[in-house]
Design a protein around this motif. Structure first.
Motif, PDB file in Angstrom:
ATOM      1  N   ASP B 105      15.974  57.490  60.132  1.00  0.00           N
ATOM      2  CA  ASP B 105      15.602  56.943  58.569  1.00  0.00           C
ATOM      3  C   ASP B 105      14.628  56.437  58.863  1.00  0.00           C
ATOM      4  OD1 ASP B 105      15.512  55.796  56.291  1.00  0.00           O
ATOM      5  OD2 ASP B 105      17.440  54.660  56.553  1.00  0.00           O
ATOM      6  N   PRO B 106      13.105  56.917  57.639  1.00  0.00           N
ATOM      7  CA  PRO B 106      12.342  56.597  57.447  1.00  0.00           C
ATOM      8  C   PRO B 106      11.526  54.839  57.412  1.00  0.00           C
ATOM      9  CG  PRO B 106      12.165  58.802  57.067  1.00  0.00           C
ATOM     10  CD  PRO B 106      13.767  57.908  56.925  1.00  0.00           C
ATOM     11  N   VAL B 107      13.358  54.353  56.314  1.00  0.00           N
ATOM     12  CA  VAL B 107      12.808  53.145  55.423  1.00  0.00           C
ATOM     13  C   VAL B 107      13.309  51.640  56.900  1.00  0.00           C
ATOM     14  CG1 VAL B 107      14.342  51.108  54.518  1.00  0.00           C
ATOM     15  CG2 VAL B 107      13.951  53.916  53.472  1.00  0.00           C
ATOM     16  N   LYS B 108      13.802  52.222  57.841  1.00  0.00           N
ATOM     17  CA  LYS B 108      14.149  51.455  59.030  1.00  0.00           C
ATOM     18  C   LYS B 108      12.938  51.193  59.993  1.00  0.00           C
ATOM     19  CE  LYS B 108      19.454  52.012  59.790  1.00  0.00           C
ATOM     20  NZ  LYS B 108      19.545  53.039  58.489  1.00  0.00           N
ATOM     21  N   LEU B 109      12.507  52.465  59.884  1.00  0.00           N
ATOM     22  CA  LEU B 109      11.810  52.950  60.593  1.00  0.00           C
ATOM     23  C   LEU B 109      10.106  52.255  60.129  1.00  0.00           C
ATOM     24  CD1 LEU B 109      11.608  56.818  62.236  1.00  0.00           C
ATOM     25  CD2 LEU B 109      11.756  54.725  63.242  1.00  0.00           C
ATOM     26  N   ALA B 110       9.767  51.688  58.800  1.00  0.00           N
ATOM     27  CA  ALA B 110       9.012  51.179  58.608  1.00  0.00           C
ATOM     28  C   ALA B 110       9.011  49.905  58.361  1.00  0.00           C
ATOM     29  CB  ALA B 110       8.552  51.315  56.769  1.00  0.00           C
ATOM     30  N   ARG B 111      10.755  49.052  58.639  1.00  0.00           N
ATOM     31  CA  ARG B 111      10.764  47.475  58.823  1.00  0.00           C
ATOM     32  C   ARG B 111      10.122  47.294  60.558  1.00  0.00           C
ATOM     33  NH1 ARG B 111      15.455  48.952  55.993  1.00  0.00           N
ATOM     34  NH2 ARG B 111      16.749  48.490  57.739  1.00  0.00           N
ATOM     35  N   LEU B 112      10.619  48.635  61.141  1.00  0.00           N
ATOM     36  CA  LEU B 112      10.175  48.073  62.718  1.00  0.00           C
ATOM     37  C   LEU B 112       8.798  48.179  63.136  1.00  0.00           C
ATOM     38  CD1 LEU B 112      11.099  48.446  65.900  1.00  0.00           C
ATOM     39  CD2 LEU B 112      11.218  50.594  64.818  1.00  0.00           C
ATOM     40  N   ALA B 113       7.950  49.216  62.089  1.00  0.00           N
ATOM     41  CA  ALA B 113       6.737  48.898  62.507  1.00  0.00           C
ATOM     42  C   ALA B 113       5.760  47.928  61.340  1.00  0.00           C
ATOM     43  CB  ALA B 113       5.989  50.519  61.443  1.00  0.00           C
ATOM     44  N   HIS B 114       6.463  47.380  60.969  1.00  0.00           N
ATOM     45  CA  HIS B 114       5.816  46.289  60.213  1.00  0.00           C
ATOM     46  C   HIS B 114       5.943  45.068  61.106  1.00  0.00           C
ATOM     47  CE1 HIS B 114       4.680  43.600  57.136  1.00  0.00           C
ATOM     48  NE2 HIS B 114       5.542  42.201  57.230  1.00  0.00           N
ATOM     49  N   ALA B 115       6.685  44.950  62.063  1.00  0.00           N
ATOM     50  CA  ALA B 115       7.062  43.944  63.097  1.00  0.00           C
ATOM     51  C   ALA B 115       6.011  44.164  63.864  1.00  0.00           C
ATOM     52  CB  ALA B 115       8.702  44.101  62.797  1.00  0.00           C
ATOM     53  N   VAL B 116       6.406  45.603  64.657  1.00  0.00           N
ATOM     54  CA  VAL B 116       5.441  45.680  65.235  1.00  0.00           C
ATOM     55  C   VAL B 116       4.146  45.430  65.136  1.00  0.00           C
ATOM     56  CG1 VAL B 116       4.617  47.444  66.734  1.00  0.00           C
ATOM     57  CG2 VAL B 116       6.420  47.527  66.068  1.00  0.00           C
ATOM     58  N   GLN B 117       3.420  45.331  63.953  1.00  0.00           N
ATOM     59  CA  GLN B 117       1.896  45.263  63.741  1.00  0.00           C
ATOM     60  C   GLN B 117       2.137  43.286  63.888  1.00  0.00           C
ATOM     61  OE1 GLN B 117       0.994  44.591  60.427  1.00  0.00           O
ATOM     62  NE2 GLN B 117      -1.365  44.299  60.859  1.00  0.00           N
ATOM     63  N   LEU B 118       3.070  42.670  63.641  1.00  0.00           N
ATOM     64  CA  LEU B 118       2.725  41.429  63.524  1.00  0.00           C
ATOM     65  C   LEU B 118       2.461  41.212  64.747  1.00  0.00           C
ATOM     66  CD1 LEU B 118       5.758  40.259  61.252  1.00  0.00           C
ATOM     67  CD2 LEU B 118       3.953  40.274  60.794  1.00  0.00           C
ATOM     68  N   GLY B 119       2.158  41.371  65.995  1.00  0.00           N
ATOM     69  CA  GLY B 119       2.263  40.945  66.989  1.00  0.00           C
ATOM     70  C   GLY B 119       2.950  40.166  68.057  1.00  0.00           C
ATOM     71  N   ASP B 120       4.100  38.966  67.139  1.00  0.00           N
ATOM     72  CA  ASP B 120       4.325  38.623  68.295  1.00  0.00           C
ATOM     73  C   ASP B 120       5.749  38.671  69.058  1.00  0.00           C
ATOM     74  OD1 ASP B 120       3.682  37.133  65.427  1.00  0.00           O
ATOM     75  OD2 ASP B 120       5.273  37.361  64.800  1.00  0.00           O
ATOM     76  N   THR B 121       6.054  40.112  69.344  1.00  0.00           N
ATOM     77  CA  THR B 121       7.097  40.695  69.680  1.00  0.00           C
ATOM     78  C   THR B 121       7.073  41.959  70.723  1.00  0.00           C
ATOM     79  OG1 THR B 121       8.387  39.539  68.326  1.00  0.00           O
ATOM     80  CG2 THR B 121       9.886  41.147  69.752  1.00  0.00           C
ATOM     81  N   ARG B 122       6.992  42.044  71.578  1.00  0.00           N
ATOM     82  CA  ARG B 122       6.770  43.333  72.411  1.00  0.00           C
ATOM     83  C   ARG B 122       8.110  44.276  71.721  1.00  0.00           C
ATOM     84  NH1 ARG B 122       4.666  45.458  78.121  1.00  0.00           N
ATOM     85  NH2 ARG B 122       6.020  47.145  78.316  1.00  0.00           N
ATOM     86  N   PHE B 123       8.084  45.686  70.810  1.00  0.00           N
ATOM     87  CA  PHE B 123       9.642  45.929  71.358  1.00  0.00           C
ATOM     88  C   PHE B 123       9.474  47.168  72.270  1.00  0.00           C
ATOM     89  CE2 PHE B 123       9.215  43.856  67.071  1.00  0.00           C
ATOM     90  CZ  PHE B 123       9.825  43.347  66.000  1.00  0.00           C
TER      91      PHE B 123
END
Lengths: 390, 390
Positions: B105-123
């Motif tokens: 789902d692109p909506v879920k992937l967008a949420r994940l990408a936003h969290a990746v962009q924050l840089g706090d967590t290795r996903f």
């Protein structure tokens, strides 16, 4: 406690309002509002035509908004199973609530007594033991709730399920007398519900079982009346049996719950000719997130729908059978040998096997108008008492 | 949204801290902290002795506090099944999270990408389709997450469960090459988990099944290496099978989850001689609220414990068998013919059939020190990702 993401998820759900059903993130619990309103009206009309009180069971929907909708169409109030459900609904404006269950724990009775003392809501409760009644009296006194007025207590009878309830008319009489001896309590009648009868498949089995149950209720009424105890009301019935309770002249109030949503289990019952037709109104929207040549995998499993009454049925796309994929997955197999599983990303609409525990898994309903496939999200409906277990 | 009572219930739970277990309102989800810590240490020591990475599955506990406890004892990070679980744990300080599941789902992937962009967590994430990989790349670009650095992608193989994962080594190779072509992604290896194997009762059946699975993994490794694609890591395993993955020389990382709590279903497996001994550490505390001459009824049903892997067992009082009482009730029958059901108000301690979906029904754990019967409540542990379904 840290961030649970609950608020973010509710804000997300609100963003779907006025949007196409396609916008609903998955998995989500969806109400077909048109179908639900027809179910609501059908049961309200039935109860009115029979001259019976309708007190729907809110254990099914756990929502103040839906309870108030039922009351706006003539329900006298609602039922719940747990004190915490009663407190949550009361705080959200539901002002007539019957806890159709025994409460023994003094801590829970203290919470209830505090709410009684506030005076906003008319509460009733069931009892099947002297200890439960004595502890209720103590709790009401401690909260000075007895100064507000008497609360209704129903004596629960076991009418065949083999779960809660007194086993004999004599026990029912003793408890009714104990209730009558205390001015804080009002003996309101008998709670007489047969849970297991709801799921007997044939109308003949349900007829036979409920005839036996009615005979037990009649025997108790005779015993109580013979001892000078008037029985103001007999309350009970569920979506599988209610035509029988309605027709017998004994029951005066129906506690039906699942009629609002229907589920795969109730739909498997042979239909009663005299009952309104109820439609599936509750769905889990899921989507295909993996696919092989033989099957598709959707993103809904045991954490999205309860399976105590069987696996969900696939409402859409047609021609697919659901099989168990564990906690977070469902597996779809084409029913026809040469058919294909649905493609990646496609929506999958599931009819839960059992609505009540499925509702308890979700934080909100997504209310859709205009059908599941082309409809629009009209509103988000809170599942206020989700997780109110105590 | 109105008042859900959730905050009141969490405040109530906090009031039990430093009190006797007797104060715990029912039904409640209780951890025996001593037993859980022994389970935690046992698995950590096993992984260390084998020279394997331990990445426990947080789908079991859904708690940042417990994830951080696992990482403090040597776990490299945790696994989750859903994007929303990953986001909740990341917001609560867990900084290395692998989504062992497909996301289309692109909506879920967008949420994940936003969290990746924050840089706090290795996903990290799993994939079994070109579409999933392409949509992940698009989402990372749209969120400018690609400027933060590559994220790990594992290709999931179906190693016998028949659920998610590619069906052939050639498909695994094509997806690995697709991942390698994009500098935003890093091909991290193979996700190879056999869910159904966890619940095969005999060690011989688990041996035979996992030997077949290992041969499939080896074949894929040969195909990838033959095409010049290095496989950095093979990750998988569960509490029922992990001794086999650990011993074969293929898997380098264990995703065990249920070992932390154990449940009635895992306890029914024949024990592996080489595995640490795990104890039941998760219980539902319930109490008797109705009682007949033949049986007692406790206040825990399908809304308090999941039954997809069978009904709970009664840990205490001894000599009682649990039978299905529906959504809000459990029925206790004495096992010996002339024994009595427990009295009204008595505590009943249940071992859930299946821990993961049972945890998802509760808002918090009550952590008890010093045993279930005479212990003290030490702390309340948030189930942060409860209800994080999407």
């Amino acid at each position: 406690m840290g961030s649970t993401g609950l608020n973010q998820r509710l804000v997300r759900a609100q963003s779907w309002v006025s949007q196409s059903v396609d916008k609903i993130d998955t998995p989500a619990l969806v109400i077909d509002l048109d179908a639900m309103e027809r179910n609501l009206a059908g049961m309200a009309a039935f109860a009115q035509a029979q001259g019976l009180r309708l007190r729907p069971h809110a254990k099914t929907h756990k929502s103040a908004e839906l309870a108030l909708l039922q009351m706006a169409q003539g329900a006298v109030g609602v039922c719940v199973q747990k004190v915490d459900e009663a407190l949550v609904l009361s705080r959200n404006g539901v002002n007539d609530i019957f806890i159709t269950n025994e409460v023994i724990d003094p801590v829970k009775l203290a919470r209830l007594a505090h709410a009684v003392q506030l005076g906003d809501t008319r509460f009733a409760i069931a009892a099947d033991s002297a200890l439960g009644i004595e502890r209720l009296i103590d709790a009401l006194k401690a909260a000075r709730a007895n100064e507000v007025g008497a609360i209704d207590v129903f004596v629960e009878m076991d009418i065949g399920h083999g779960r809660c309830g007194v086993e004999s008319p004599e026990q029912a009489l003793r408890l009714a007398q104990l209730i009558q001896q205390n001015p804080t309590l009002r003996f309101a009648g008998l709670q007489a519900y047969h849970g297991a009868a709801q799921h007997l498949r044939s109308t003949a089995e349900r007829d036979a079982t409920m005839a036996t149950s009615a005979a037990r209720v009649q025997e108790a009424v005779n015993t109580l009346q013979g001892a000078g105890v008037t029985v103001p009301l007999i309350t009970g019935a569920g979506t599988g049996s209610f035509v029988r309770e309605a027709g017998g002249g004994l029951w005066g109030e129906l506690q039906v719950g699942s009629y609002l949503f229907m589920d795969a289990d109730y739909a498997a019952n042979e239909t009663d000719p005299d009952a309104p037709r109820f439609e599936h109104a509750l769905f889990v929207k899921s989507q295909v997130m993996s696919r092989s040549t033989h099957h598709a995998v959707c993103d809904a499993g045991h954490k999205s729908h309860a399976i105590d009454s069987g696996l969900p049925r696939v409402a859409h796309p047609p021609g697919q059978r659901f099989s168990n994929g564990g906690d977070e997955h469902g597996v779809l197999h084409p029913i026809e040998a040469n058919a294909s599983p649905p493609p990646l990303g496609n929506a999958v609409w599931l009819i839960p096997g059992h609505c009540d525990p499925t509702v308890n898994l979700h934080e909100a309903y997504v209310g859709v108008r205009g059908g599941l496939l082309q409809g629009t999200v009209e509103r988000i409906i809170a599942i206020d008492a989700r997780g109110a277990l105590a």
